[in-house]
Design an enzyme around this catalytic site. Structure first.
Site: not given
Ligand SMILES: NC(=O)c1ccc[n+]([C@@H]2O[C@H](COP(=O)([O-])OP(=O)(O)OC[C@H]3O[C@@H](n4cnc5c(N)ncnc54)[C@H](OP(=O)(O)O)[C@@H]3O)[C@@H](O)[C@H]2O)c1
Length: 317
Positions: A43-49, A172, A195
């Site tokens: 999941g490195a294309n966006t967000g935290i990753g 989380s 979740y």
């Molecule tokens: N943001 C918060 O407040 C928060 C809080 C607690 C925990 N987290 C955890 O942090 C982690 C990263 O989340 P984020 O906030 O950075 O969210 P995000 O911006 O939505 O990024 C999520 C990443 O996961 C990928 N992904 C989703 N479904 C997938 C699949 N079926 N196969 C492969 N990749 C997939 C997405 O790809 P696409 O772009 O193609 O969809 C995207 O690259 C998650 O595990 C989340 O539960 C986040």
């Protein structure tokens, strides 16, 4: 006038409290150089990753962006290379909603990569995926947990070969809200509970993995990244959308801030003694023991083997 003064003061106190609660960020100050190291970030294309991958590339690592969408991943790769000058950044496709895709991805890594120093199981989704995947698993549980369990097991050989190495599982604080039930691991309990339970699984998996890795120089950590303004909220609607947009605008962490604990657990020196523990804000914390209980790890491991159909010749732990 006095009432207005009181209202404004109370509003200011609440605002400062919320700001501190959400925004307080401990930054990873480690200067660890990663030249010669290979790191996978799902999941490195966006967000935290994305921000974690960017940081690892800055430190000189070979970074594998493990993403489901090639176009989005290539855009991210281009941006990382442009910003860091490190062109040792590659895209490999994996859809965590498909166990076959996870197996194909792992096979490709095992065949083509010489080493793997850090596996970051970051990809995740929320507020969606109540139905079943092609593998008959609750979609959200599979994306957030079962696929990471399978992937980690399939890559254990190369992780061991590259020791000292690390596995990082992004969980989380939502885990605290879970009504966890091992017997309902593959039962739809609504997207919120799905979740929260998937995030409990990330923590329990990390604990059991650490237990099984005792005596081997592969360590593992789970973490809460903070509440971060990313695309994770993309499926939210109605009044909650208004609320989340307000929180995003005023309080939530940036993705760069949210990536700090991933970066810390990946590169900080001297944290090996905390293998199996949970981190928040670059600090080892364990607020989960009392709510989850310490006895589910082994049961979860056994059930996960069954549900992802991990074969005996694939087990390296
Ligand atoms: N943001 C918060 O407040 C928060 C809080 C607690 C925990 N987290 C955890 O942090 C982690 C990263 O989340 P984020 O906030 O950075 O969210 P995000 O911006 O939505 O990024 C999520 C990443 O996961 C990928 N992904 C989703 N479904 C997938 C699949 N079926 N196969 C492969 N990749 C997939 C997405 O790809 P696409 O772009 O193609 O969809 C995207 O690259 C998650 O595990 C989340 O539960 C986040």
């Amino acid at each position: 006038m006095l009432i207005l003064w009181w209202v404004l003061s109370i509003f200011a106190i609440i605002y400062v409290y919320f700001w501190y609660y959400f925004k307080n960020t401990v930054w990873c100050r480690s200067q660890t150089c990663l030249i010669g190291k290979t790191i996978i970030v799902t999941g490195a294309n966006t967000g935290i990753g994305y921000e974690a991958a960017l940081d690892f590339a800055k430190r000189g690592a070979r970074v594998i962006l493990a993403c489901r969408n090639k176009d989005k991943a290539e855009i991210a790769r281009g941006k990382i290379i442009e910003e860091t000058g490190n062109d040792n950044v590659v895209v490999k496709i994996v859809d965590l909603a498909s166990l076959a895709s996870v197996r194909a991805f792992a096979e490709s890594i095992n065949k083509t990569e010489k080493r793997l120093d850090v596996l970051v199981n970051n990809a995740g989704a929320a507020l969606t995926g109540e139905g079943k995947s092609e593998d008959g698993l609750i979609w959200l549980m599979q994306v957030n947990y079962f696929s990471s369990f399978l992937l980690t097991n399939l890559l254990m050989g190369i992780l061991k070969k590259s020791a000292p190495s690390r596995v990082i599982n992004v969980s989380s604080k939502g885990a605290l809200r879970a009504k966890f039930d091992l017997e309902k691991l593959n039962t739809n309990r609504g997207h919120f509970q799905n979740y929260c339970c998937s995030k409990v699984c990330n923590i329990l998996f990390t604990r059991e993995l650490a237990e099984r890795l005792k005596g081997i120089d592969v360590t593992t950590y789970s973490l809460h990244p903070g509440t971060v303004k990313t695309e994770i909220f993309r499926h939210i609607d109605g009044y909650r959308k208004v609320l989340i947009e307000f929180l995003k605008a005023h309080f939530l962490k940036t993705s760069e801030e949210g990536a700090q604990t991933i970066i810390y657990t990946a590169v900080a020196k001297g944290i090996e003694q905390y293998s199996g523990e949970n981190f928040d804000n670059c600090t080892c914390v364990d607020p989960y023991e009392s709510t989850i209980g310490p006895n589910f790890e082994k049961g979860l491991w056994e059930k996960s083997i069954e549900l992802v159909n991990l074969k005996s010749d694939e087990m390296q732990l």
